[in-house]
Motif scaffolding. Structure first.
Motif, PDB file in Angstrom:
ATOM      1  N   PHE A   1       0.828  -1.204   0.000  1.00 38.19           N
ATOM      2  CA  PHE A   1       0.000   0.000   0.000  1.00 38.19           C
ATOM      3  C   PHE A   1       0.866   1.259   0.000  1.00 38.19           C
ATOM      4  O   PHE A   1       0.618   2.207  -0.745  1.00 38.19           O
ATOM      5  CB  PHE A   1      -0.918  -0.013   1.222  1.00 38.19           C
ATOM      6  N   ALA A   2       1.890   1.292   0.847  1.00 41.08           N
ATOM      7  CA  ALA A   2       2.721   2.488   0.972  1.00 41.08           C
ATOM      8  C   ALA A   2       3.442   2.796  -0.329  1.00 41.08           C
ATOM      9  O   ALA A   2       3.482   3.959  -0.776  1.00 41.08           O
ATOM     10  CB  ALA A   2       3.725   2.309   2.103  1.00 41.08           C
ATOM     11  N   ALA A   3       4.021   1.788  -0.965  1.00 46.10           N
ATOM     12  CA  ALA A   3       4.757   2.014  -2.207  1.00 46.10           C
ATOM     13  C   ALA A   3       3.826   2.443  -3.340  1.00 46.10           C
ATOM     14  O   ALA A   3       4.159   3.342  -4.118  1.00 46.10           O
ATOM     15  CB  ALA A   3       5.519   0.746  -2.594  1.00 46.10           C
ATOM     16  N   LYS A   4       2.676   1.828  -3.423  1.00 54.38           N
ATOM     17  CA  LYS A   4       1.752   2.147  -4.503  1.00 54.38           C
ATOM     18  C   LYS A   4       1.297   3.595  -4.452  1.00 54.38           C
ATOM     19  O   LYS A   4       1.152   4.257  -5.494  1.00 54.38           O
ATOM     20  CB  LYS A   4       0.534   1.221  -4.458  1.00 54.38           C
ATOM     21  N   HIS A   5       1.114   4.127  -3.243  1.00 49.38           N
ATOM     22  CA  HIS A   5       0.556   5.466  -3.110  1.00 49.38           C
ATOM     23  C   HIS A   5       1.573   6.503  -2.628  1.00 49.38           C
ATOM     24  O   HIS A   5       1.207   7.648  -2.358  1.00 49.38           O
ATOM     25  CB  HIS A   5      -0.641   5.422  -2.160  1.00 49.38           C
ATOM     26  N   GLY A   6       2.840   6.126  -2.529  1.00 47.45           N
ATOM     27  CA  GLY A   6       3.878   7.070  -2.159  1.00 47.45           C
ATOM     28  C   GLY A   6       3.728   7.607  -0.751  1.00 47.45           C
ATOM     29  O   GLY A   6       3.935   8.798  -0.493  1.00 47.45           O
ATOM     30  N   ILE A   7       3.384   6.736   0.192  1.00 46.34           N
ATOM     31  CA  ILE A   7       3.134   7.136   1.576  1.00 46.34           C
ATOM     32  C   ILE A   7       4.340   6.796   2.440  1.00 46.34           C
ATOM     33  O   ILE A   7       4.913   5.708   2.338  1.00 46.34           O
ATOM     34  CB  ILE A   7       1.872   6.439   2.124  1.00 46.34           C
ATOM     35  N   GLY A   8       4.720   7.745   3.305  1.00 50.27           N
ATOM     36  CA  GLY A   8       5.810   7.544   4.246  1.00 50.27           C
ATOM     37  C   GLY A   8       5.307   7.619   5.669  1.00 50.27           C
ATOM     38  O   GLY A   8       4.102   7.522   5.933  1.00 50.27           O
ATOM     39  N   SER A   9       6.230   7.833   6.603  1.00 52.90           N
ATOM     40  CA  SER A   9       5.858   7.870   8.011  1.00 52.90           C
ATOM     41  C   SER A   9       6.650   8.942   8.731  1.00 52.90           C
ATOM     42  O   SER A   9       7.670   9.422   8.249  1.00 52.90           O
ATOM     43  CB  SER A   9       6.107   6.501   8.666  1.00 52.90           C
ATOM     44  N   GLY A  10       6.154   9.315   9.909  1.00 51.07           N
ATOM     45  CA  GLY A  10       6.807  10.326  10.726  1.00 51.07           C
ATOM     46  C   GLY A  10       5.814  11.358  11.217  1.00 51.07           C
ATOM     47  O   GLY A  10       4.625  11.325  10.864  1.00 51.07           O
ATOM     48  N   GLY A  11       6.296  12.267  12.032  1.00 50.79           N
ATOM     49  CA  GLY A  11       5.423  13.251  12.647  1.00 50.79           C
ATOM     50  C   GLY A  11       4.756  14.203  11.685  1.00 50.79           C
ATOM     51  O   GLY A  11       3.753  14.836  12.031  1.00 50.79           O
ATOM     52  N   ASP A  12       5.284  14.317  10.455  1.00 49.00           N
ATOM     53  CA  ASP A  12       4.693  15.228   9.479  1.00 49.00           C
ATOM     54  C   ASP A  12       3.706  14.530   8.543  1.00 49.00           C
ATOM     55  O   ASP A  12       3.219  15.132   7.581  1.00 49.00           O
ATOM     56  CB  ASP A  12       5.782  15.924   8.658  1.00 49.00           C
TER      57      ASP A  12
END
Length: 299
Positions: A279-290
């Motif tokens: 899911f993350a790779a397909k939609h360009g999603i990362g993680s962190g406080g921002d």
């Protein structure tokens, strides 16, 4: 003899420095391509060959203090009181940032730079006490000319001495005010009307699932049942990255391969996935406080 009464018994034991289990658990952003992790463990064995050494991970992305904070929150509660964690993600090594040992209210010790690594564990488990490491005493012998490997020379050495009972918690160094622990700002999980807002603290890196900090009990206030649809919006620095609908499911197999779903992860927090996909790779999603997320029930 200090007298302890329930329910303060655990705290009293921890503060008096006699709760050590001879267990040291490491995490870092060093990776395993060279000898850095082995050096830290070698220092610990030099303190006491009776120590039991374990790892959280050494694959924290380089300099990612936030992910170090999350991995502590994820793992520390499952280890017994008296366990000593040595967490070294330290882009400010050698600078004026403090080197500390935090004692949680549940009795675990965390040896780390005070650079934001303690943000989440301080909130979830609470701070019983925190002390600054006195490097005049708690530093590997003949290491003062080395300014760039405090993980070996200060943190592993101090953590091993504490775990082995060579020093007590009081002998770590001077007490610090709890409220001065460095904290990273982020979006706490909150419900505003019919929308729940939270953050994406981390990705399930092996499978690309997106984990949020929205607990199951808060999500249930939306009144969503298995099989019903939710609307999901993901933003990075205020810019929308993803918007879509997906069913709330108990298991990945509740949807066809490649289809999205929302579920509660192993920590019982709302998460998003593609069945047998990333899911993350397909939609360009990362993680962190921002990174923030908004969820509502599909009307």
């Amino acid at each position: 003899m200090t007298r302890c009464f329930l329910p303060a018994l655990l705290l009293c034991i921890g503060l008096s420095g006699v709760a050590q289990k001879r267990i040291v658990v490491y995490q870092s952003d060093f990776g395993l391509k060279d000898g850095a992790v082995s050096e830290m463990k070698g220092v610990a064995m030099g303190v006491s060959p009776d120590l039991k050494l374990f790892d959280v991970t050494h694959e924290i992305p380089a300099y990612n203090i936030w992910e170090a904070a999350y991995r502590l929150q994820q793992t520390v509660p499952y280890w017994p009181a008296g366990t000593v964690f040595v967490s070294v993600v330290d882009p400010g090594v050698g600078t004026s940032r403090k080197s500390v040992v935090l004692l949680t209210k549940t009795g675990q010790y965390i040896v780390t730079p005070d650079n934001g690594t303690l943000t989440l564990i301080a909130e979830s488990l609470g701070i019983a006490a925190i002390r600054e490491i006195d490097e005049a005493v708690n530093r590997r012998q003949d290491s003062k000319k080395s300014y760039t490997f405090h993980g070996r020379d200060v943190y592993s050495y101090t953590g091993a001495r504490l775990a082995a009972g060579v020093i007590s918690f009081e002998q770590v160094g001077p007490m610090l005010p709890k409220q001065e622990v460095v904290s990273i700002a982020y979006q706490h999980a909150v419900m505003e009307g019919t929308v729940i807002r939270g953050t994406i603290p981390v990705l399930d890196v092996q499978f690309g699932n997106v984990w949020t900090n929205i607990p199951g009990e808060l999500f249930r206030q939306l009144g969503v049942k298995f099989g019903e649809t939710i609307e999901v919006r993901v933003l990075h620095g205020g810019r929308e990255v993803y918007r879509g609908d997906m069913p709330y499911s108990a298991t990945f197999g509740a949807v066809d391969p490649g289809k999205p779903l929302a579920y509660l992860n192993s920590l019982l927090q709302l998460s998003f996935a593609l069945n047998q996909g990333n899911f993350a790779a397909k939609h360009g999603i990362g993680s962190g406080g921002d990174w923030t997320v908004e969820v509502r029930k599909k009307s």
